[in-house]
Design a protein around this motif. Structure first.
Motif, PDB file in Angstrom:
ATOM      1  N   SER A  92       0.831  -1.207   0.000  1.00 29.91           N
ATOM      2  CA  SER A  92       0.000   0.000   0.000  1.00 29.91           C
ATOM      3  C   SER A  92       0.866   1.259   0.000  1.00 29.91           C
ATOM      4  O   SER A  92       0.566   2.236  -0.693  1.00 29.91           O
ATOM      5  CB  SER A  92      -0.915  -0.047   1.209  1.00 29.91           C
ATOM      6  OG  SER A  92      -1.279   1.224   1.602  1.00 29.91           O
ATOM      7  N   ILE A  93       1.981   1.216   0.759  1.00 30.99           N
ATOM      8  CA  ILE A  93       2.883   2.375   0.775  1.00 30.99           C
ATOM      9  C   ILE A  93       3.483   2.598  -0.610  1.00 30.99           C
ATOM     10  O   ILE A  93       3.543   3.724  -1.107  1.00 30.99           O
ATOM     11  CB  ILE A  93       3.986   2.167   1.831  1.00 30.99           C
ATOM     12  CG1 ILE A  93       3.413   2.339   3.227  1.00 30.99           C
ATOM     13  CG2 ILE A  93       5.120   3.150   1.627  1.00 30.99           C
ATOM     14  CD1 ILE A  93       4.408   2.090   4.328  1.00 30.99           C
ATOM     15  N   ALA A  94       3.884   1.485  -1.274  1.00 34.60           N
ATOM     16  CA  ALA A  94       4.489   1.621  -2.605  1.00 34.60           C
ATOM     17  C   ALA A  94       3.492   2.210  -3.594  1.00 34.60           C
ATOM     18  O   ALA A  94       3.817   3.128  -4.363  1.00 34.60           O
ATOM     19  CB  ALA A  94       4.975   0.254  -3.084  1.00 34.60           C
ATOM     20  N   VAL A  95       2.261   1.693  -3.572  1.00 36.92           N
ATOM     21  CA  VAL A  95       1.248   2.199  -4.500  1.00 36.92           C
ATOM     22  C   VAL A  95       0.923   3.649  -4.201  1.00 36.92           C
ATOM     23  O   VAL A  95       0.746   4.469  -5.114  1.00 36.92           O
ATOM     24  CB  VAL A  95      -0.005   1.305  -4.433  1.00 36.92           C
ATOM     25  CG1 VAL A  95      -1.125   1.906  -5.241  1.00 36.92           C
ATOM     26  CG2 VAL A  95       0.316  -0.074  -4.950  1.00 36.92           C
ATOM     27  N   ALA A  96       0.878   4.006  -2.903  1.00 42.04           N
ATOM     28  CA  ALA A  96       0.585   5.395  -2.548  1.00 42.04           C
ATOM     29  C   ALA A  96       1.677   6.328  -3.050  1.00 42.04           C
ATOM     30  O   ALA A  96       1.390   7.445  -3.481  1.00 42.04           O
ATOM     31  CB  ALA A  96       0.428   5.520  -1.038  1.00 42.04           C
ATOM     32  N   ALA A  97       2.944   5.867  -3.011  1.00 39.32           N
ATOM     33  CA  ALA A  97       4.034   6.706  -3.517  1.00 39.32           C
ATOM     34  C   ALA A  97       3.867   6.943  -5.011  1.00 39.32           C
ATOM     35  O   ALA A  97       3.999   8.084  -5.490  1.00 39.32           O
ATOM     36  CB  ALA A  97       5.378   6.053  -3.212  1.00 39.32           C
ATOM     37  N   GLY A  98       3.552   5.883  -5.767  1.00 41.66           N
ATOM     38  CA  GLY A  98       3.326   6.055  -7.197  1.00 41.66           C
ATOM     39  C   GLY A  98       2.158   6.977  -7.476  1.00 41.66           C
ATOM     40  O   GLY A  98       2.234   7.851  -8.357  1.00 41.66           O
ATOM     41  N   ALA A 153       1.053   9.373  -5.586  1.00 40.63           N
ATOM     42  CA  ALA A 153       1.421  10.759  -5.293  1.00 40.63           C
ATOM     43  C   ALA A 153       2.213  11.356  -6.445  1.00 40.63           C
ATOM     44  O   ALA A 153       1.975  12.509  -6.841  1.00 40.63           O
ATOM     45  CB  ALA A 153       2.232  10.823  -4.001  1.00 40.63           C
ATOM     46  N   ALA A 154       3.143  10.569  -7.020  1.00 44.68           N
ATOM     47  CA  ALA A 154       3.957  11.093  -8.122  1.00 44.68           C
ATOM     48  C   ALA A 154       3.081  11.461  -9.307  1.00 44.68           C
ATOM     49  O   ALA A 154       3.177  12.571  -9.860  1.00 44.68           O
ATOM     50  CB  ALA A 154       5.016  10.066  -8.513  1.00 44.68           C
ATOM     51  N   VAL A 155       2.201  10.529  -9.714  1.00 46.27           N
ATOM     52  CA  VAL A 155       1.348  10.803 -10.874  1.00 46.27           C
ATOM     53  C   VAL A 155       0.385  11.948 -10.584  1.00 46.27           C
ATOM     54  O   VAL A 155       0.182  12.845 -11.409  1.00 46.27           O
ATOM     55  CB  VAL A 155       0.585   9.531 -11.278  1.00 46.27           C
ATOM     56  CG1 VAL A 155      -0.384   9.828 -12.388  1.00 46.27           C
ATOM     57  CG2 VAL A 155       1.560   8.485 -11.735  1.00 46.27           C
ATOM     58  N   LEU A 187       0.713  14.485  -8.510  1.00 45.26           N
ATOM     59  CA  LEU A 187       1.368  15.791  -8.470  1.00 45.26           C
ATOM     60  C   LEU A 187       1.765  16.229  -9.874  1.00 45.26           C
ATOM     61  O   LEU A 187       1.670  17.414 -10.207  1.00 45.26           O
ATOM     62  CB  LEU A 187       2.578  15.738  -7.545  1.00 45.26           C
ATOM     63  CG  LEU A 187       2.189  15.644  -6.074  1.00 45.26           C
ATOM     64  CD1 LEU A 187       3.387  15.357  -5.222  1.00 45.26           C
ATOM     65  CD2 LEU A 187       1.556  16.940  -5.629  1.00 45.26           C
TER      66      LEU A 187
END
Lengths: 172, 115
Positions: free
Chosen positions: B80-86, B88-90, B92
């Motif tokens: 979930s943390i990994a997907v949330a990071a992706g 956030a990138a997209v 932003l």
């Protein structure tokens, strides 16, 4: 898990999480919002460590504080209007009150459903059993497909972000 | 006074309930940001807070669950943390793109998406 020190750190950390999260969504100046968000993520990482998931706490601090919060700060500084305009139409006000009302309703519904399930009132088993070795082994054997899918997803996300952000401004 | 051995309970002590209430509160703070703020970046911040609330639930259920040695909750939270990071990138990058086009990040001003 029932020593006074645990209670103290639990309450301090949860208060810190809630207060910084509230600050992150309610400041008018976006830079203050970004800084509060970084603190909220830091407190959440400490909270995970308190819950016994040390590795996850450090991952949270690395990924959220080190990457996501910094990224959000960059975008806040790039998108110039860092302060929300003060003009409020009635439509905005209705939208804000409706938003807060819906959130409160959701919170009450969650509270009621949590407290109406007595099977959740359990205490934690003693001795946390977190082991990074087991975690890594599971990650490359049992969960190798989700791991690869996450890697693919992150690659695509990074490519998409670079392509989006480097596009020329389209003519109106 | 030996502080660590001083045992007192606030009635029932810290049960799974307390973690779920904390996560519900965090989720609703994120929901307020998504629904009531007029700023796309804060909407994204709210989504991140809601995802963090979900992570608290995953870890709390892992910690209090029947088979903590299976590590399922921790693995779920990790993904979930990994997907949330992706995400956030997209998200932003999209906000920057929209800001360049409209010169505003107020989501209620994004009236049309073509061109």
């Amino acid at each position: 898990m029932n020593s006074p020190l645990f209670f103290l750190s639990y309450f301090v950390l949860s208060a810190l999480v809630l207060v910084t999260a509230m600050a992150a969504v309610s400041f008018r100046n976006l830079v203050h919002c970004g800084l509060s968000l970084a603190f909220a993520f830091l407190a959440l990482g400490a909270f995970y460590i308190l819950l016994g998931a040390e590795f996850l706490g450090f991952v949270q601090i690395l990924v959220y504080v080190g990457a996501v919060a910094v990224l959000i700060m960059f975008v806040i500084l790039l998108a110039k209007p860092g302060v929300e305009e003060r003009r409020w139409g009635w439509r905005d006000l209705v939208g804000r009150f409706a938003g807060v009302g819906v959130s409160l309703a959701v919170f009450l519904a969650l509270l009621i459903s949590v407290f109406r399930s007595p099977s959740l009132a359990v205490k934690a088993p003693e001795a946390p059993v977190f082991s990074i070795a087991v975690l890594g082994e599971k990650l490359v054997t049992e969960y190798v497909l989700p791991l690869q899918a996450t890697g693919l997803l992150l690659t695509v996300a990074v490519l998409a972000a670079v392509i989006f952000a480097s596009q020329e401004v389209t003519k109106k | 006074m030996n502080f660590a051995n001083l045992s007192f309970d606030f009635g029932v002590g810290i049960t799974l309930h307390t973690y779920l209430v904390l996560s519900a509160a965090l989720f609703c703070i994120g929901l307020v940001a998504v629904l009531a703020r007029r700023n796309a970046i804060l909407v994204l911040v709210g989504i991140e807070l809601m995802l963090s609330a979900a992570n608290i639930n995953f870890i709390a259920f892992w910690r209090f669950g029947a088979h903590p040695e299976e590590m399922v909750g921790v693995l779920f939270a990790l993904f979930s943390i990994a997907v949330a990071a992706g995400e956030a990138a997209v998200g932003l990058a999209l906000i920057i793109l929209v800001y360049r086009h409209y010169k505003t990040i107020n989501p209620s001003q994004f009236r049309s998406l073509n061109g």
